[in-house]
Design a protein around this motif. Structure first.
Motif, PDB file in Angstrom:
ATOM      1  N   ARG A 159      -2.905  13.243   7.972  1.00 56.28           N
ATOM      2  CA  ARG A 159      -3.770  12.850   8.518  1.00 56.28           C
ATOM      3  C   ARG A 159      -4.668  13.077   7.014  1.00 56.28           C
ATOM      4  N   GLN A 160      -4.928  14.263   6.646  1.00 58.97           N
ATOM      5  CA  GLN A 160      -5.521  14.435   5.259  1.00 58.97           C
ATOM      6  C   GLN A 160      -5.158  13.739   3.663  1.00 58.97           C
ATOM      7  N   LEU A 161      -3.547  13.501   3.591  1.00 53.94           N
ATOM      8  CA  LEU A 161      -2.576  12.938   2.376  1.00 53.94           C
ATOM      9  C   LEU A 161      -4.050  11.744   2.866  1.00 53.94           C
ATOM     10  N   GLY A 186      -7.136   7.309   0.303  1.00 54.66           N
ATOM     11  CA  GLY A 186      -7.984   6.063   1.394  1.00 54.66           C
ATOM     12  C   GLY A 186      -6.508   5.079   2.453  1.00 54.66           C
ATOM     13  N   VAL A 187      -5.726   5.518   2.803  1.00 53.08           N
ATOM     14  CA  VAL A 187      -5.322   5.176   3.648  1.00 53.08           C
ATOM     15  C   VAL A 187      -4.871   4.752   4.777  1.00 53.08           C
ATOM     16  N   VAL A 220       1.113  -0.989   0.037  1.00 53.17           N
ATOM     17  CA  VAL A 220       0.342  -0.039   0.400  1.00 53.17           C
ATOM     18  C   VAL A 220       0.788   1.166  -0.040  1.00 53.17           C
ATOM     19  N   ALA A 221       1.925   1.495   1.078  1.00 53.39           N
ATOM     20  CA  ALA A 221       2.504   2.947   0.858  1.00 53.39           C
ATOM     21  C   ALA A 221       3.252   2.860  -0.413  1.00 53.39           C
ATOM     22  N   ASP A 222       4.404   1.464  -1.082  1.00 49.49           N
ATOM     23  CA  ASP A 222       4.923   2.162  -2.233  1.00 49.49           C
ATOM     24  C   ASP A 222       3.514   2.248  -3.284  1.00 49.49           C
TER      25      ASP A 222
END
Length: 246
Positions: A45-47, A52-53, A18-20
């Protein structure tokens, strides 16, 4: 992460993917100019909400971009897109808030000590575990090799018999994995790592403390030499101050 524990291994792999993915999307936005140089990114937090992660995945993605020199963290200001992105060579030097030379300075102090103590204090079962990890790594692909590499060094530290030393070595394992993932593809790096591990494992098994310490130090120096050789091809101005330390 604890290899050999399926219930533990699965979750970190999912988070990393997910991070990648998030890092790749943000990098594309920067490359396309939708996030222009010098612009400030929304709060973490906004990002995370926008993509959606979870915040941990977003934090990992931002660290990846910072290590590549695409963004900069400014204390009291936030995260901005870099005015002049680092070259690949400069990014190779950077870790999470530190540099490869920073990490190697610590490894040169800790790992020879751990290997020497392991040669003196490791139980037969511990030596078997260390040897088994080495042999398993020889059959692994590069991604798995990186994880087994870190686990091997952690197990040697645990075999030292000094719980404080083991705890300190464990605390830098995530940095060890991060740098290993970057350098494993350098020409000859995998073979050199395997040879270094073999010398360390053999010396510990033979209870030769001095030889084990020297093998561990030589193993670290070999990595430094490989990275330095890569940087000598094109030493970027952004990395010059760090490169001088080598």
């Amino acid at each position: 992460m604890l290899e050999g524990r399926p219930e533990v291994d699965v979750e970190p792999v999912r988070r990393l993917k997910v991070a990648d993915s998030v890092a790749a999307q943000l990098a594309q936005l920067i490359t396309d100019g939708e996030l222009p140089a010098g612009s400030r990114l929304p709060a973490e937090r906004q990002l995370a909400t926008r993509f959606g992660v979870g915040r941990s995945s977003m934090r990992e993605a931002l660290r990846t971009l910072e290590s590549r020199g695409l963004i900069r963290t400014e204390h009291g200001v936030g995260v901005r897109v870099a005015e002049t992105p680092m070259t690949a060579e400069a990014a190779l030097l950077m870790l999470d808030g530190c540099t490869l030379p920073d990490l190697f300075e610590i490894r040169r102090s800790l790992e020879p000590l751990a290997a020497g103590l392991a040669a003196r204090h490791a139980t037969p079962a511990m030596i078997d575990d260390i040897s088994a990890l080495h042999h398993e790594s020889l059959r692994a692909d590069d991604q798995r090799f990186v994880r087994l590499d870190a686990r091997l060094h952690r197990t040697v530290a645990q075999a030292s018999g000094n719980p404080v030393l083991a705890r300190i070595c464990c605390s830098i394992e995530s940095l060890h994995v991060t740098y290993s993932e970057r350098v494993i593809g350098l020409p000859g790096r995998r073979a050199a790592a395997e040879a270094g591990h073999a010398q360390i494992v053999s010396a510990i098994a033979e209870r030769r403390a001095g030889l084990a310490s020297n093998a561990a130090l030589r193993h670290i120096r070999d990595v430094e030499d490989d990275v330095a050789a890569q940087l000598h091809r094109d030493v970027p101005r952004a990395a010059a101050d760090v490169r001088e330390r080598w």
